[in-house]
Design a protein around this motif. Structure first.
Motif, short mmCIF file in Angstrom:
data_model
loop_
_atom_site.label_atom_id
_atom_site.label_comp_id
_atom_site.label_asym_id
_atom_site.label_seq_id
_atom_site.Cartn_x
_atom_site.Cartn_y
_atom_site.Cartn_z
N LYS A 63 3.73 -6.36 -17.48
CA LYS A 63 4.00 -7.74 -17.93
C LYS A 63 4.05 -8.72 -16.76
CE LYS A 63 7.80 -6.33 -19.90
NZ LYS A 63 7.64 -4.87 -19.69
N ILE A 65 4.23 -11.83 -24.25
CA ILE A 65 3.60 -10.68 -23.62
C ILE A 65 4.58 -9.51 -23.72
CG2 ILE A 65 2.45 -9.81 -21.57
CD1 ILE A 65 1.20 -12.34 -22.85
N CYS A 84 7.64 -13.03 -21.43
CA CYS A 84 7.41 -11.59 -21.26
C CYS A 84 8.67 -10.80 -21.61
CB CYS A 84 7.02 -11.30 -19.82
SG CYS A 84 5.57 -12.19 -19.23
N ASP A 101 10.05 -14.79 -17.70
CA ASP A 101 10.00 -13.32 -17.64
C ASP A 101 11.40 -12.77 -17.89
OD1 ASP A 101 9.04 -10.77 -17.34
OD2 ASP A 101 8.29 -11.05 -15.30
#
Length: 439
Positions: free
Chosen positions: A69, A61, A285, A244
């Motif tokens: 995100k 992402i 992400c 992330d």
């Protein structure tokens, strides 16, 4: 701005307001404030269905600072939970990486396991619940078939032994079962500690559990695959792993360390695209620099560049969401208007008759932000959303106050990344600055 009334529970209302007021993504009630992203969410839904059908998936992402995100990943995580998947998530940082030799990879694994969630335990800490479900189902099956529970346990754990390191993984799970049978809580806690990656020496693991290995930097990915198998044999649909702040790899100053992390990512991509893993999906992400930079990003690794290259036909308004990369666009003024309306609805607990401000206050607030900080008010909306929530909080607690008067004295400044791309430190900025929500 009319909207069908939908009651918002007090717990969700308070959680949303407190989180938005602090500038972070709320852990509850995301459906009440989401806007947009229908195509992207549909693509991830297909991934989740494929994982549940014993397939695999990997997604990157990618979005600018402020593109959404973190919020998008949170929405996908909640959808995965509703589809009876188990989820794990963790943020990368200087102390947490996908590949390392100083404990950083094990730290990432441990953080992700601590955040393991199920539909019945969405707040995290669900590892023990998953194992208990396996043990309970085995006991039930043994009773129904009239066979020893140990035999059922062995049959259920057999698929795990096929993975690298899976034999010890299964041995530890069986130790947990023995602890349950013998009411030995100490043994159960040792098994949980091992599965969380909290053992630091093989000697201690051998003494406590009778296994010769521990989960460390060298076998994190193998351990995740074993966990995915555990999740399936325990009766869940599959495992979704979310990482992330992937830009922290891009920020590493050591080129060899970056390359080793990219090699581990390549293994994940190859396994997912070639179908050599099952029941597991990865969502990572990061910023465009993390992906596209040919000097330090994923595209600096030729094998990854060839696998993650975008469809050359998808331009000029055309999109292709079938590949591993999903690029998120920034928030638009129209999206922000809907978002502010949703926040107003949250304050009203879903009852339009309890709105604190009229429709014209929404546009008036946006115009005020535009005059103060320009288009940054919708491209990086954390400060904008925080200010709006603060204004509504004051109006709620001071019924005689007027929104027009509050606007005149409301300070607001553009939000911006707190660290440079070259700094070898963790960036925490992609919270509400990364808000991009769904209708």
């Amino acid at each position: 701005m009319s909207k069908s009334a939908k009651t918002i529970r007090p717990k969700e209302r308070d959680t949303i307001i407190q989180a938005l007021s602090a500038g972070v993504v709320p852990r509850l009630g995301l459906a009440h404030i989401q806007v947009g992203r229908a195509g992207e969410i549909a693509a991830l839904l297909r991934d989740i269905d494929r994982i549940a059908d014993s397939g695999a998936a990997v997604r990157f992402i990618i979005g600018e600072y402020g593109a959404g995100k973190t919020f998008f990943a949170s929405i996908v995580r909640l959808i995965a939970l509703e589809r009876k998947c188990v989820t794990m998530h963790a943020d990368l940082s200087p102390n947490r990486r996908i590949h390392a030799s100083g404990g950083q990879a094990r730290a990432l694994y441990s953080e992700a396991v601590n955040n393991m969630a199920t539909r019945n335990k969405p707040e995290g800490g669900a590892l023990q619940n998953v194992i208990e479900r396996l043990v309970t189902d085995a006991a039930k099956e043994g009773g129904e078939k009239g066979i020893p529970i140990e035999k059922v346990i062995d049959e259920k754990l057999a698929p795990i032994t096929g993975f690298a390191g899976g034999y010890d993984f299964a041995t530890v799970l069986k130790a947990y079962w023995r602890g349950s049978e013998e009411s030995n809580d100490a043994l159960k806690q040792c098994a949980i500690r091992w599965l969380r990656g909290e053992y630091t020496t093989k000697t201690d693991a051998k003494k406590d559990l009778g296994v010769r290995t521990i989960i460390d930097d060298e076998n994190v990915y193998d351990s995740l695959k074993s966990l995915a198998c555990l999740v399936k044999v325990a009766g869940y649909a599959g495992l979704v792993v979310m990482f992330d702040e992937m830009a922290n790899i891009y920020k590493l100053q050591n080129s060899q360390a970056r390359k080793q992390n990219y090699e581990q990512i390549l293994d994940i991509v190859n396994d997912s695209l070639q179908g050599t893993t099952s029941g597991i999906g990865f969502v990572m992400c990061g910023t465009p620099e993390f992906l596209f930079d040919t000097r330090r990003g994923l595209f600096s690794y030729e094998a990854l560049q060839s696998r993650l290259a975008e469809n050359t036909f998808a331009h000029g308004g055309l999109v292709d969401l079938s590949g591993p990369v999903i690029r998120l666009q920034s928030l638009t003024p129209e999206d922000l208007l809907v978002l502010l309306g949703n926040i107003r609805m949250v304050f009203a607990s879903g009852d339009p008759s309890k709105y604190l401000i009229p429709d014209e206050a929404l546009t008036g607030f946006m115009e005020h932000c535009d005059r103060k900080i320009g288009e940054a008010y919708f491209r990086t909306p954390r400060s904008t959303v925080k200010a709006f929530v603060h204004m509504l909080s004051v109006l709620e607690q001071n019924p005689g106050a007027r929104w027009e008067d509050l606007l005149d004295r409301m300070p607001i400044a553009p939000d911006a990344p707190e660290v440079s791309a070259d700094a070898d430190v963790s960036g925490d900025g992609d919270e509400l600055t990364s808000l991009r929500l769904n209708p």
